[in-house]
Design a protein around this motif. Structure first.
Motif, PDB file in Angstrom:
ATOM      1  N   THR A   1       0.824  -1.207   0.000  1.00 30.38           N
ATOM      2  CA  THR A   1       0.000   0.000   0.000  1.00 30.38           C
ATOM      3  C   THR A   1       0.862   1.263   0.000  1.00 30.38           C
ATOM      4  OG1 THR A   1      -0.221  -0.196   2.422  1.00 30.38           O
ATOM      5  CG2 THR A   1      -1.998  -1.110   1.056  1.00 30.38           C
ATOM      6  N   VAL A   2       1.305   1.723   1.170  1.00 31.33           N
ATOM      7  CA  VAL A   2       2.036   2.987   1.263  1.00 31.33           C
ATOM      8  C   VAL A   2       3.460   2.740   1.753  1.00 31.33           C
ATOM      9  CG1 VAL A   2      -0.015   4.402   1.610  1.00 31.33           C
ATOM     10  CG2 VAL A   2       1.129   3.367   3.587  1.00 31.33           C
ATOM     11  N   THR A   3       4.287   3.776   1.612  1.00 30.05           N
ATOM     12  CA  THR A   3       5.699   3.691   1.987  1.00 30.05           C
ATOM     13  C   THR A   3       5.915   4.282   3.375  1.00 30.05           C
ATOM     14  OG1 THR A   3       6.311   3.927  -0.336  1.00 30.05           O
ATOM     15  CG2 THR A   3       8.038   4.303   1.274  1.00 30.05           C
ATOM     16  N   LYS A   4       6.790   3.656   4.153  1.00 27.02           N
ATOM     17  CA  LYS A   4       7.176   4.166   5.456  1.00 27.02           C
ATOM     18  C   LYS A   4       7.627   5.621   5.328  1.00 27.02           C
ATOM     19  CE  LYS A   4      10.190   2.888   9.320  1.00 27.02           C
ATOM     20  NZ  LYS A   4      11.248   1.959   9.802  1.00 27.02           N
ATOM     21  N   PRO A   5       7.212   6.546   6.202  1.00 30.29           N
ATOM     22  CA  PRO A   5       6.586   6.338   7.512  1.00 30.29           C
ATOM     23  C   PRO A   5       5.058   6.389   7.504  1.00 30.29           C
ATOM     24  CG  PRO A   5       7.262   8.611   7.319  1.00 30.29           C
ATOM     25  CD  PRO A   5       7.676   7.944   6.046  1.00 30.29           C
ATOM     26  N   SER A   6       4.416   6.383   6.340  1.00 35.49           N
ATOM     27  CA  SER A   6       2.954   6.356   6.288  1.00 35.49           C
ATOM     28  C   SER A   6       2.445   4.953   6.619  1.00 35.49           C
ATOM     29  CB  SER A   6       2.462   6.770   4.901  1.00 35.49           C
ATOM     30  OG  SER A   6       2.776   8.123   4.635  1.00 35.49           O
ATOM     31  N   VAL A   7       1.171   4.873   7.027  1.00 35.70           N
ATOM     32  CA  VAL A   7       0.515   3.596   7.281  1.00 35.70           C
ATOM     33  C   VAL A   7      -0.868   3.619   6.635  1.00 35.70           C
ATOM     34  CG1 VAL A   7       1.722   3.171   9.461  1.00 35.70           C
ATOM     35  CG2 VAL A   7      -0.478   4.384   9.489  1.00 35.70           C
ATOM     36  N   ALA A   8      -1.416   2.446   6.378  1.00 36.94           N
ATOM     37  CA  ALA A   8      -2.777   2.313   5.860  1.00 36.94           C
ATOM     38  C   ALA A   8      -3.517   1.323   6.747  1.00 36.94           C
ATOM     39  CB  ALA A   8      -2.769   1.830   4.405  1.00 36.94           C
ATOM     40  N   LYS A   9      -4.620   1.743   7.354  1.00 39.26           N
ATOM     41  CA  LYS A   9      -5.335   0.898   8.313  1.00 39.26           C
ATOM     42  C   LYS A   9      -6.821   1.246   8.306  1.00 39.26           C
ATOM     43  CE  LYS A   9      -4.106   1.870  12.570  1.00 39.26           C
ATOM     44  NZ  LYS A   9      -3.307   2.243  13.765  1.00 39.26           N
ATOM     45  N   PHE A  10      -7.573   0.650   9.243  1.00 42.07           N
ATOM     46  CA  PHE A  10      -9.030   0.852   9.363  1.00 42.07           C
ATOM     47  C   PHE A  10      -9.743   0.455   8.064  1.00 42.07           C
ATOM     48  CE2 PHE A  10      -7.331   4.580  11.942  1.00 42.07           C
ATOM     49  CZ  PHE A  10      -7.295   3.861  13.120  1.00 42.07           C
ATOM     50  N   ALA A  11      -9.686  -0.820   7.725  1.00 40.00           N
ATOM     51  CA  ALA A  11     -10.283  -1.310   6.479  1.00 40.00           C
ATOM     52  C   ALA A  11     -11.801  -1.333   6.551  1.00 40.00           C
ATOM     53  CB  ALA A  11      -9.762  -2.706   6.166  1.00 40.00           C
ATOM     54  N   HIS A  12     -12.436  -0.900   5.467  1.00 32.91           N
ATOM     55  CA  HIS A  12     -13.892  -0.960   5.331  1.00 32.91           C
ATOM     56  C   HIS A  12     -14.224  -1.487   3.936  1.00 32.91           C
ATOM     57  CE1 HIS A  12     -15.037   1.190   9.038  1.00 32.91           C
ATOM     58  NE2 HIS A  12     -13.898   1.829   8.860  1.00 32.91           N
ATOM     59  N   TRP A  13     -15.054  -2.530   3.885  1.00 36.54           N
ATOM     60  CA  TRP A  13     -15.436  -3.143   2.624  1.00 36.54           C
ATOM     61  C   TRP A  13     -16.606  -2.408   1.989  1.00 36.54           C
ATOM     62  CZ3 TRP A  13     -13.110  -7.187   0.086  1.00 36.54           C
ATOM     63  CH2 TRP A  13     -12.156  -7.910   0.795  1.00 36.54           C
ATOM     64  N   SER A  14     -16.635  -2.426   0.637  1.00 39.25           N
ATOM     65  CA  SER A  14     -17.844  -1.999  -0.065  1.00 39.25           C
ATOM     66  C   SER A  14     -18.899  -3.084   0.109  1.00 39.25           C
ATOM     67  CB  SER A  14     -17.556  -1.782  -1.559  1.00 39.25           C
ATOM     68  OG  SER A  14     -17.123  -2.999  -2.161  1.00 39.25           O
ATOM     69  N   ARG A  15     -20.146  -2.742  -0.085  1.00 37.30           N
ATOM     70  CA  ARG A  15     -21.224  -3.697   0.190  1.00 37.30           C
ATOM     71  C   ARG A  15     -21.244  -4.878  -0.760  1.00 37.30           C
ATOM     72  NH1 ARG A  15     -26.524  -0.400   2.422  1.00 37.30           N
ATOM     73  NH2 ARG A  15     -25.498   0.326   4.344  1.00 37.30           N
ATOM     74  N   ASN A  16     -20.691  -4.716  -1.957  1.00 40.79           N
ATOM     75  CA  ASN A  16     -20.659  -5.858  -2.876  1.00 40.79           C
ATOM     76  C   ASN A  16     -19.409  -6.711  -2.694  1.00 40.79           C
ATOM     77  OD1 ASN A  16     -18.596  -4.372  -4.045  1.00 40.79           O
ATOM     78  ND2 ASN A  16     -19.655  -4.033  -5.996  1.00 40.79           N
ATOM     79  N   GLY A  17     -18.533  -6.321  -1.754  1.00 40.77           N
ATOM     80  CA  GLY A  17     -17.339  -7.104  -1.478  1.00 40.77           C
ATOM     81  C   GLY A  17     -16.263  -7.014  -2.534  1.00 40.77           C
ATOM     82  N   GLY A  18     -16.413  -6.092  -3.483  1.00 42.69           N
ATOM     83  CA  GLY A  18     -15.450  -6.009  -4.570  1.00 42.69           C
ATOM     84  C   GLY A  18     -14.226  -5.175  -4.269  1.00 42.69           C
ATOM     85  N   LYS A  19     -14.315  -4.351  -3.222  1.00 40.86           N
ATOM     86  CA  LYS A  19     -13.184  -3.480  -2.905  1.00 40.86           C
ATOM     87  C   LYS A  19     -13.254  -3.056  -1.443  1.00 40.86           C
ATOM     88  CE  LYS A  19     -15.905   0.305  -4.860  1.00 40.86           C
ATOM     89  NZ  LYS A  19     -15.995   1.332  -5.908  1.00 40.86           N
ATOM     90  N   ALA A  20     -12.137  -2.563  -0.963  1.00 33.28           N
ATOM     91  CA  ALA A  20     -12.063  -2.067   0.405  1.00 33.28           C
ATOM     92  C   ALA A  20     -11.310  -0.751   0.404  1.00 33.28           C
ATOM     93  CB  ALA A  20     -11.359  -3.085   1.310  1.00 33.28           C
ATOM     94  N   VAL A  21     -11.616   0.090   1.378  1.00 36.92           N
ATOM     95  CA  VAL A  21     -10.899   1.353   1.523  1.00 36.92           C
ATOM     96  C   VAL A  21     -10.213   1.368   2.885  1.00 36.92           C
ATOM     97  CG1 VAL A  21     -12.902   2.607   2.461  1.00 36.92           C
ATOM     98  CG2 VAL A  21     -11.063   3.872   1.327  1.00 36.92           C
ATOM     99  N   LEU A  22      -8.986   1.847   2.911  1.00 34.71           N
ATOM    100  CA  LEU A  22      -8.241   2.031   4.146  1.00 34.71           C
ATOM    101  C   LEU A  22      -7.843   3.499   4.259  1.00 34.71           C
ATOM    102  CD1 LEU A  22      -7.055  -0.861   2.708  1.00 34.71           C
ATOM    103  CD2 LEU A  22      -6.181  -1.059   5.033  1.00 34.71           C
ATOM    104  N   THR A  23      -7.695   3.969   5.475  1.00 37.77           N
ATOM    105  CA  THR A  23      -7.287   5.348   5.722  1.00 37.77           C
ATOM    106  C   THR A  23      -5.767   5.408   5.836  1.00 37.77           C
ATOM    107  OG1 THR A  23      -9.358   5.833   6.875  1.00 37.77           O
ATOM    108  CG2 THR A  23      -7.481   7.282   7.335  1.00 37.77           C
ATOM    109  N   THR A  24      -5.147   6.352   5.137  1.00 37.92           N
ATOM    110  CA  THR A  24      -3.701   6.520   5.235  1.00 37.92           C
ATOM    111  C   THR A  24      -3.385   7.608   6.254  1.00 37.92           C
ATOM    112  OG1 THR A  24      -3.646   8.108   3.388  1.00 37.92           O
ATOM    113  CG2 THR A  24      -3.313   5.784   2.867  1.00 37.92           C
ATOM    114  N   GLN A  25      -2.349   7.367   7.049  1.00 39.13           N
ATOM    115  CA  GLN A  25      -1.957   8.314   8.086  1.00 39.13           C
ATOM    116  C   GLN A  25      -0.439   8.473   8.110  1.00 39.13           C
ATOM    117  OE1 GLN A  25      -3.713   6.505  11.629  1.00 39.13           O
ATOM    118  NE2 GLN A  25      -5.460   7.877  11.498  1.00 39.13           N
ATOM    119  N   ARG A  26      -0.031   9.609   8.661  1.00 39.50           N
ATOM    120  CA  ARG A  26       1.386   9.897   8.844  1.00 39.50           C
ATOM    121  C   ARG A  26       1.549  10.583  10.190  1.00 39.50           C
ATOM    122  NH1 ARG A  26       5.588  10.638   4.839  1.00 39.50           N
ATOM    123  NH2 ARG A  26       7.355  11.779   5.693  1.00 39.50           N
TER     124      ARG A  26
END
Length: 315
Positions: free
Chosen positions: A119-144
């Protein structure tokens, strides 16, 4: 497809019979109930075979557990696991970087295999996964990290079909924003300066609803019909939980309830809330007025203080 070394821990079916009561299959006409004690906790989940949602994973601090056929299994090396709609796939977030990159593990829980996606390069992180209702994709929040505080910078979209990830930086994003999907999966939404803002897949602003309070509620802040979403009420309100009409942006209801956390929607007329109960806590089904209708889980004060979190998935 590349299989990571940790995949067998994630999708394995290790038996934890001493601490898990396995549900008995229901008959054609009778719903059966069972109490499930979560491993390494004193949390008891009260389930029925007729329920449309069930706990599919949980975390205690930064330790994640996944539900498999034999019960809940601790997943070493992962700080978060979120199971997709109908339980076919899961997305796991590791607790460390790999060669200076953050990643997710996309697990197929039916085929028992998985793919590591960077996903992302250090020192960023990607977490808090949430799926779309059809299960085809997920979104994560990026933080630094800014000093001692993690601040949001944008989001990552993981495509469960192509097994790829795309990072989107969002200009002017709220530092505490956490991204989730709209019901149709066309937009993502997050808190913005005490209100709610909707963004396109490219991060462009599509709509802003001021003074709604910040979005709240487990894996999905939207009701099953998609007509209403939940927020923590603005500070000027006496009530703590507010419900807003998605189309008009107007206030639909306010609940007379003071939950410690919201874990999503049970159905269009009920939410899942964590509320104090004596010296402990309970997960309850509450109506939109705030009245508790059913106890879903009992949580000890000790476990709550360890930051236990139950993740519910719609079957």
């Amino acid at each position: 497809m590349s299989v990571t070394p940790g995949i067998y821990r994630l999708i394995g079916c290790a038996v934890i019979a001493a601490s898990v009561t396995v549900l008995t299959p229901s008959t054609a006409h009778t719903a059966e109930s069972a109490d499930v004690t979560l491993p390494d906790t004193r949390v008891t989940v009260h389930e029925s075979s007729a329920d449309s949602l069930k706990v599919t994973s949980y975390t205690v601090g930064n330790v994640a557990y996944l539900r498999r056929s034999a019960g809940f299994v601790k997943q070493a090396g992962y700080q978060e696991i979120t199971v997709g709609p109908r339980g076919a796939k899961a997305l796991a977030v590791p607790d460390s970087y790999d060669a200076g990159r953050d990643s997710v593990l996309l697990a197929d829980l039916v085929a028992n295999n998985g793919t590591k996606i960077r996903t992302v390069t250090k020192p960023s992180v990607a977490k808090f996964a949430h799926w779309s209702r059809n299960g085809g994709k997920a979104v994560l929040t990026t933080q630094r990290k800014n000093g001692t505080v993690w601040e949001t910078t944008g989001f990552v979209v993981v495509d469960a079909v192509t097994k790829t990830a795309r990072t989107v930086s969002v200009t002017g994003v709220d530092r505490a924003a956490r991204f989730r999907w709209s019901p149709d999966g066309a937009d993502v939404m997050a808190a913005y300066q005490g209100g709610t803002r909707f963004y396109g897949p490219d991060g462009a602003i599509r709509r802003t609803l001021a003074k709604t309070g910040t979005p709240a509620g487990g894996e999905d802040v939207f009701s099953p019909s998609g007509s209403t979403f939940t927020t923590w009420c603005p500070v000027t309100y006496t009530e703590h939980v507010c419900f807003w009409d998605r189309t008009s942006g107007r206030l639909a209801a306010k609940a007379a309830i003071r939950p410690k956390a919201l874990l999503g929607w049970w159905d269009d007329k009920h939410i899942i809330a964590v509320v104090p109960s004596g010296n402990a806590y309970r997960v309850v089904v509450a109506d939109l007025g705030g009245a508790s209708r059913r106890v879903l889980a009992d949580i000890s004060a000790e476990d709550w203080n360890k930051k236990v979190y139950l993740s519910y998935t719609r079957r």
